[in-house]
Design a protein around this motif. Structure first.
Motif, PDB file in Angstrom:
ATOM      1  N   ASN A 104       0.717  -1.131  -0.107  1.00  0.00           N
ATOM      2  CA  ASN A 104       0.040  -0.016   0.109  1.00  0.00           C
ATOM      3  C   ASN A 104       0.692   1.238  -0.008  1.00  0.00           C
ATOM      4  O   ASN A 104       2.056   1.125   0.380  1.00  0.00           O
TER       5      ASN A 104
ATOM      6  N   LEU B 195      -1.459   0.205   8.618  1.00  0.00           N
ATOM      7  CA  LEU B 195      -0.935  -0.528   7.454  1.00  0.00           C
ATOM      8  C   LEU B 195      -0.104  -1.623   7.851  1.00  0.00           C
ATOM      9  O   LEU B 195      -0.206  -2.746   6.882  1.00  0.00           O
TER      10      LEU B 195
ATOM     11  N   SER C 185      -5.454  -3.939   8.718  1.00  0.00           N
ATOM     12  CA  SER C 185      -5.271  -3.720   7.403  1.00  0.00           C
ATOM     13  C   SER C 185      -5.383  -5.052   6.385  1.00  0.00           C
ATOM     14  O   SER C 185      -4.693  -4.612   5.513  1.00  0.00           O
TER      15      SER C 185
ATOM     16  N   TYR D 134      -6.386  -4.800   2.698  1.00  0.00           N
ATOM     17  CA  TYR D 134      -6.080  -3.611   1.914  1.00  0.00           C
ATOM     18  C   TYR D 134      -4.750  -4.019   1.110  1.00  0.00           C
ATOM     19  O   TYR D 134      -3.930  -4.440   1.495  1.00  0.00           O
TER      20      TYR D 134
END
Length: 606
Positions: free
Chosen positions: A212, A278, A283, A286
């Motif tokens: 990410n 993250l 997360s 994601y």
């Protein structure tokens, strides 16, 4: 603003408990905040940096501040621009800790802080800048390696030590998608990293590793205010202009640092807590996402549009204009594109990277009946002084260059494959040949057009991507992103220079993306639209212009571009026409069309 001291306390059961995290550029301000928040959430952190003494000193300060020992906070020397240094460092981390769960690609440098025309391409130019008082310490190539190369090199090495659930966090900057005066060498590599991050997420997703991207906005600090103040001075604008431009993009007003609610900059803590999320299992779903920590700045991800009409050439008149085509391995396509510019009445200087290709292209052009409107020379973007000399020689012998087409050096099949499996040579070629080469071309033409500021029309330029490589166009996507930001910065700097009287004619250009179309008409369609950008003096606001996947479906036309029989421009060059009764009516229209076609026209009437 005074630096605030953290009050974070390490927590054994935090969101990152049991995870091994590597943070690059960890000794800096933002890196230090990320390290502290990771420790506070239970992670074991390895700080990396190019200077071991500086990295260890930063680590020792954090250990003392937070009460952690070397088992929880370690350091390793890592020069991100040196692939072998990276491999050795990652091997050391794995030997000591067994694996890597989180990689935060935060390292980077500022790059040379110069307008496009003054950027140092080689060491000699950098030394000259330093003698004149500049504090810059990097060439363009070094900046690319230290900003984009470090993320690529560390990701290549660390991915082999990551298993399912691993997280790679690439820290970019929102300035990679906005104008940012005199910082080409900083934001263009960051823009390439943006596309790299997306491509890497597609590549590593099947392995359970998520990738990410974080876009920090202007981060609250004395440094950013100093940077903006310097930009105001360099631009020639009133104090506060740059900061206000970014404040105007923000939608959020917020109380920070005990101050009243207002538009202000995000804090380092805002970035660090985003990186904590993250890196954590919160997360886990994601992958390939962008996280903008900008107080709601309105910034498009890509300034793009798609062509929906064929490039009609009926009103094109390139008489008196000259176009530079800077090409590499794709010299055959470059010749075809050159012929279309010539058919519109322009002269063409075709520059090729290798002398051997020059000889072959000259022979091909001669066999095809090319005339003196086409000149083919060696034009190597790794030799900036030679490029400038070649342009001056052509201008003296023939005419001034009014437009330029830039094509990639490497062909569509030369850089392919997975990013984590890329060889050191491929990584270096992409950065040094394509990215640094594009900036060198832009600098050369920006300098040239500043010297030759009395052209028949304002200068225009077009960057073309390669056609598709048939294997995902991964490298083409990264170059596309870098080029968009290069065009954006070039446009803005040129306009600012004109506003403040530093140059007379503003340069304007676009990028045409070709790799989404696999049709035979691709080259002619692209060349026709490039000619319209260069010869019509129009300004298309969207930076990146896409060739549609199906030209026929998008345009409703069977052919990508009218054939030469339909294109009157250049059809009657060198001819003289005498028209009686030519002052009006049919005679007048015939006279006008013959003049557009390049003929010399004499009108006779009572």
């Amino acid at each position: 603003m005074a630096k605030t001291k953290t009050s974070l306390t390490p927590t054994a059961g935090g969101r990152l408990a049991g995870k091994i995290a590597v943070v690059t550029g960890a000794a800096g301000n933002l890196g230090g905040h990320i390290v502290r928040h990771y420790l506070a959430e239970g992670a074991t952190v390895v700080m990396t940096g190019r200077t071991p003494a500086r990295t260890e000193a930063a680590a020792e300060a954090i250990r003392a501040e937070m009460g952690v020992d070397a088992d929880r906070l370690a350091t390793v020397a890592l020069d991100g621009g040196d692939p072998q240094s990276v491999r050795d460092a990652i091997a050391d981390v794995v030997k000591r800790f067994g694996r890597i769960d989180i990689l935060v690609n935060n390292a980077g440098s500022a790059g040379p802080k110069q307008p496009l025309e003054q950027l140092p391409i080689d060491d000699a130019e950098l030394a000259a800048l330093q003698k004149s008082g500049s504090t810059d310490t990097e060439t363009v190539g070094a900046a690319i390696r230290n900003i984009f190369g470090v993320a690529w090199n560390v990701s290549r090495a660390a991915a082999t030590a990551m298993g399912e659930g691993g997280s790679i966090i690439n820290v970019s900057t929102i300035f990679s998608r906005t104008p940012y005066y005199a910082r080409t060498a900083y934001v263009v590599p960051k823009a390439a990293m943006n596309a790299f991050s997306r491509e890497l997420s597609l590549e590593l997703g099947p392995r359970g590793i998520r990738v990410n991207l974080v876009f920090p906005g202007p981060i609250e600090s004395e440094r950013i205010r100093s940077v903006f103040a310097t930009m105001d001075t360099m631009r020639g604008d009133d104090a506060g202009t740059t900061a206000n431009q970014f404040f105007d993009m923000m939608s959020l007003e917020r109380s920070t640092g005990g101050n009243a609610k207002a538009k202000t900059f995000p804090t380092p803590t805002d970035i660090a807590t985003t990186c904590v999320f993250l890196g954590s299992d919160d997360s886990a779903a994601y992958n390939g996402h962008d996280f903008e920590v900008t107080h709601g700045m309105t910034v498009r991800k890509e300034a793009r549009s798609t062509y929906l009409s064929r490039p009609t050439m009926r009103s094109m008149d390139g008489a008196g204009l000259a176009v530079l085509i800077a090409a590499g391995d794709g010299w055959q396509e470059a010749l075809e594109i050159a012929n279309i510019q010539i058919a519109c009445g322009a002269r063409v200087l075709l520059g090729l990277t290798r002398q051997a290709d020059v000889a072959i292209a000259q022979a091909r052009a001669k066999a095809e009946g090319a005339d003196d409107r086409l000149t083919i020379i060696r034009f190597n973007r790794n030799e900036p002084a030679a490029m400038e000399a070649a342009l001056e020689a052509y201008t003296k012998d023939q005419t001034a260059i009014t437009g330029a087409i830039f094509m990639p050096v490497l062909g569509p099949g030369e850089l392919v494959g997975d990013l984590v499996d890329a060889s050191d040579e491929d990584v270096a070629s992409f950065m040094d040949v394509e990215m640094a080469g594009s900036i060198a071309l832009a600098r050369t033409l920006s300098r040239y057009w500043k010297r030759h500021d009395n052209l028949l029309q304002e200068p225009r330029f077009v960057f073309l991507t390669n056609p598709s490589d048939g294997k995902g166009d991964v490298y083409a996507q990264m170059l596309r992103a870098a080029t968009e930001q290069l065009v954006r910065i070039w446009r803005e700097e040129s306009e600012i220079d004109v506003t403040h009287g530093r140059r007379r004619q503003a340069e304007w250009g676009n990028q045409i993306v070709r790799f989404g179309n696999a049709e035979a008409e691709n080259t002619r369609f692209t060349a026709g639209h490039a000619a319209r950008i260069l010869l019509k003096e129009s300004k298309i606001r969207e930076v990146t212009l896409y060739v549609p996947a199906s030209i026929g479906e998008a345009t409703g036309a069977r052919k990508a571009m009218p054939g030469f029989s339909e294109n009157i421009t250049g059809l009657h060059l060198g001819k003289v026409a005498l028209i009686t009764g030519g002052s009006a009516g049919i005679g007048g229209q015939v006279a006008r069309l013959l003049a557009l076609a390049g003929a010399r026209v004499m009108i006779v009437a009572r």
